[in-house]
Design a protein around this motif. Structure first.
Motif, PDB file in Angstrom:
ATOM      1  N   PHE A  86       0.832  -1.206   0.000  1.00 29.49           N
ATOM      2  CA  PHE A  86       0.000   0.000   0.000  1.00 29.49           C
ATOM      3  C   PHE A  86       0.866   1.257   0.000  1.00 29.49           C
ATOM      4  CE2 PHE A  86      -3.291  -3.003   1.322  1.00 29.49           C
ATOM      5  CZ  PHE A  86      -4.311  -2.611   0.458  1.00 29.49           C
ATOM      6  N   GLY A  87       2.045   1.164   0.612  1.00 26.66           N
ATOM      7  CA  GLY A  87       2.979   2.279   0.524  1.00 26.66           C
ATOM      8  C   GLY A  87       3.433   2.497  -0.911  1.00 26.66           C
ATOM      9  N   LEU A  88       3.619   1.405  -1.644  1.00 26.04           N
ATOM     10  CA  LEU A  88       4.024   1.495  -3.050  1.00 26.04           C
ATOM     11  C   LEU A  88       2.934   2.138  -3.900  1.00 26.04           C
ATOM     12  CD1 LEU A  88       5.966   0.862  -5.366  1.00 26.04           C
ATOM     13  CD2 LEU A  88       4.973  -1.440  -5.486  1.00 26.04           C
ATOM     14  N   ILE A  89       1.678   1.796  -3.628  1.00 24.86           N
ATOM     15  CA  ILE A  89       0.568   2.425  -4.354  1.00 24.86           C
ATOM     16  C   ILE A  89       0.572   3.929  -4.102  1.00 24.86           C
ATOM     17  CG2 ILE A  89      -1.952   2.590  -4.552  1.00 24.86           C
ATOM     18  CD1 ILE A  89      -2.072  -0.398  -3.810  1.00 24.86           C
ATOM     19  N   GLY A  90       0.783   4.306  -2.843  1.00 24.50           N
ATOM     20  CA  GLY A  90       0.872   5.720  -2.507  1.00 24.50           C
ATOM     21  C   GLY A  90       2.069   6.384  -3.162  1.00 24.50           C
ATOM     22  N   LEU A 115      -3.721  16.292  -9.350  1.00 22.22           N
ATOM     23  CA  LEU A 115      -2.638  15.612 -10.033  1.00 22.22           C
ATOM     24  C   LEU A 115      -2.512  14.214  -9.458  1.00 22.22           C
ATOM     25  CD1 LEU A 115       0.059  18.461  -9.970  1.00 22.22           C
ATOM     26  CD2 LEU A 115      -1.378  17.833 -11.907  1.00 22.22           C
ATOM     27  N   GLY A 116      -1.819  13.353 -10.197  1.00 28.00           N
ATOM     28  CA  GLY A 116      -1.614  12.006  -9.708  1.00 28.00           C
ATOM     29  C   GLY A 116      -2.451  10.990 -10.458  1.00 28.00           C
ATOM     30  N   MET A 117      -2.504   9.783  -9.914  1.00 22.59           N
ATOM     31  CA  MET A 117      -3.300   8.733 -10.532  1.00 22.59           C
ATOM     32  C   MET A 117      -4.779   9.113 -10.520  1.00 22.59           C
ATOM     33  SD  MET A 117      -1.834   5.000  -9.425  1.00 22.59           S
ATOM     34  CE  MET A 117      -1.786   5.268  -7.660  1.00 22.59           C
ATOM     35  N   LEU A 118      -5.502   8.639 -11.515  1.00 22.70           N
ATOM     36  CA  LEU A 118      -6.947   8.822 -11.504  1.00 22.70           C
ATOM     37  C   LEU A 118      -7.534   8.007 -10.358  1.00 22.70           C
ATOM     38  CD1 LEU A 118      -7.731   8.489 -15.325  1.00 22.70           C
ATOM     39  CD2 LEU A 118      -7.599  10.597 -13.980  1.00 22.70           C
ATOM     40  N   PRO A 119      -8.607   8.489  -9.727  1.00 25.90           N
ATOM     41  CA  PRO A 119      -9.208   7.741  -8.615  1.00 25.90           C
ATOM     42  C   PRO A 119      -9.518   6.289  -8.962  1.00 25.90           C
ATOM     43  CG  PRO A 119     -10.155   9.937  -8.744  1.00 25.90           C
ATOM     44  CD  PRO A 119      -9.269   9.786  -9.943  1.00 25.90           C
ATOM     45  N   ILE A 120      -9.979   6.042 -10.201  1.00 23.34           N
ATOM     46  CA  ILE A 120     -10.324   4.676 -10.589  1.00 23.34           C
ATOM     47  C   ILE A 120      -9.082   3.799 -10.640  1.00 23.34           C
ATOM     48  CG2 ILE A 120     -10.164   5.190 -13.061  1.00 23.34           C
ATOM     49  CD1 ILE A 120     -12.606   2.745 -11.323  1.00 23.34           C
ATOM     50  N   GLN A 121      -7.951   4.372 -11.058  1.00 21.11           N
ATOM     51  CA  GLN A 121      -6.702   3.613 -11.099  1.00 21.11           C
ATOM     52  C   GLN A 121      -6.243   3.251  -9.689  1.00 21.11           C
ATOM     53  OE1 GLN A 121      -4.448   6.619 -13.220  1.00 21.11           O
ATOM     54  NE2 GLN A 121      -4.584   5.501 -15.158  1.00 21.11           N
ATOM     55  N   LYS A 122      -6.330   4.225  -8.802  1.00 23.84           N
ATOM     56  CA  LYS A 122      -5.912   3.997  -7.414  1.00 23.84           C
ATOM     57  C   LYS A 122      -6.805   2.942  -6.751  1.00 23.84           C
ATOM     58  CE  LYS A 122      -5.001   7.835  -5.430  1.00 23.84           C
ATOM     59  NZ  LYS A 122      -5.115   9.106  -4.666  1.00 23.84           N
ATOM     60  N   LEU A 123      -8.099   3.051  -6.961  1.00 27.39           N
ATOM     61  CA  LEU A 123      -9.028   2.096  -6.360  1.00 27.39           C
ATOM     62  C   LEU A 123      -8.833   0.694  -6.915  1.00 27.39           C
ATOM     63  CD1 LEU A 123     -12.327   4.187  -6.169  1.00 27.39           C
ATOM     64  CD2 LEU A 123     -11.005   3.297  -4.247  1.00 27.39           C
ATOM     65  N   LEU A 124      -8.524   0.608  -8.197  1.00 27.90           N
ATOM     66  CA  LEU A 124      -8.302  -0.702  -8.809  1.00 27.90           C
ATOM     67  C   LEU A 124      -7.113  -1.402  -8.163  1.00 27.90           C
ATOM     68  CD1 LEU A 124      -9.075  -2.753 -10.984  1.00 27.90           C
ATOM     69  CD2 LEU A 124      -7.561  -1.550 -12.580  1.00 27.90           C
ATOM     70  N   LEU A 125      -6.043  -0.673  -7.947  1.00 25.43           N
ATOM     71  CA  LEU A 125      -4.871  -1.240  -7.291  1.00 25.43           C
ATOM     72  C   LEU A 125      -5.179  -1.614  -5.844  1.00 25.43           C
ATOM     73  CD1 LEU A 125      -2.062   1.157  -8.601  1.00 25.43           C
ATOM     74  CD2 LEU A 125      -2.401  -1.245  -9.223  1.00 25.43           C
TER      75      LEU A 125
END
Length: 334
Positions: A86-90, A115-125
């Protein structure tokens, strides 16, 4: 108890010693915090403060877990692995933000609000990682599908509902911790106090790996607070907040105490709920706001309360909630 104290001191020392060297390194890489134009004006002066300090926190936990590996079991390794994932995702989110910000600045562009990953990308991970953890926990011989119910001696077997329950719990806690990271020292202090509850719970119930892991998390929070307290010299970024959220929830899973996060982690819950209520109310009323700004710590800022007062009150609130959580554990007093 001795291992817990040593684990706290070791992780604390790692962060204390490495952070001063890490700050100028991040500055050279131009890894400075981007402040939203829609945020409180008092935060504008924080622009450029080095972020991604969560990398040092993760390193502190890693070093401590390696040192105490022979004193624990595979649960310690898995808890560490989940925290790092989860640290890596962040980290990916933070890194993308920095790359986008630096590119926009170099081209003379105007910074966008997000800025950053799209919310859908973050949630998918996040859901992918949470799904793997939930399946692992459900078939783990010392975890299974039962959870402890606060204020009772009951173990509630969720059966097939356990996996979706854990997935939702993981994603919710990780994002709630991330939302709590909005003021200097807020997420770090709140998380440290929450994890203290799980440390006591682990010690009282013989979860050796989890008391070592909990102690290492407390140590890195203590160390990082020396640099993250107001005025912050470094921010943990999504790297740190998601790692801490992952650490809190994986400890609760191994101790089968997920429901206690609702009590001990009440500040997490309120922070996340304030965002959900704000968004829902905004959509339903066609643009009106329930709070001056969400998460709710910004609402108190815009009401005129100083940042340090808000942080202190949230720490105190968490401490009180942790005491209530301890009272909800009758097994400790048998």
């Amino acid at each position: 108890m001795v291992y817990s104290i040593l684990a706290t001191l070791i992780s604390f020392a790692v962060v204390i010693l490495l952070t001063p060297k890490f700050i100028p390194f991040l500055q050279r890489l131009k890894m400075g915090q981007t402040i939203r134009e829609l945020g409180p004006k008092s935060h504008y002066k924080k622009a450029g403060t080095p972020t991604m300090g969560g990398l040092v926190m993760m390193l502190g936990i890693l070093v401590t877990c390696i040192i105490f590996f022979s004193k624990a079991d595979g649960d310690l390794v898995f808890a560490l692995f989940v925290t790092l994932i989860f640290g890596l995702i962040g980290f990916l989110d933070d890194y993308i933000k920095m790359v986008q910000k630096n590119r926009l600045n170099s081209e003379g562009g105007v910074l966008v609000p997000y800025l950053g990953m799209l919310p859908i990308q973050k949630l998918l991970l996040q859901f992918s990682a949470a799904g793997a953890v939930a399946v692992y926990a459900a078939f783990h011989p010392s975890i299974g599908t039962s959870i402890v119910v606060p204020f009772t001696d009951l173990n509630w077997d969720l059966g097939w509902l356990y996996i979706p329950f854990v997935i939702i719990a993981i994603v919710a806690v990780v994002n709630a911790a991330n939302l709590t990271d909005g003021l200097d020292g807020l997420a770090c202090g709140v998380t440290m106090i929450i994890v203290f509850f799980f440390l006591v719970f682990s010690l009282a119930n013989g979860f050796t790996s989890m008391n070592i892991f909990s102690a290492s998390v407390i140590g890195v929070c203590l160390g990082f607070l020396c640099y993250n307290a107001h005025p912050a010299s470094i921010f943990m970024g999504d790297t740190g907040s998601m790692a801490l959220g992952g650490a809190v929830v994986i400890i609760s899973i191994f101790t089968r105490s997920e429901l206690f996060i609702l009590i001990a982690g009440g500040v997490y819950f309120v922070e996340a709920l304030s965002v959900l209520l704000q968004v829902g109310y905004f959509k339903k009323t066609g643009g009106k706001r329930l709070f001056k700004m969400a998460p709710i710590h910004h609402h108190f800022e815009l009401l005129g309360h100083h940042e340090t007062k808000i942080v202190t009150c949230f720490w105190i609130t968490t401490a009180v909630l942790v005491m209530i959580s301890l009272l909800s554990l009758p097994i400790m007093f048998n």
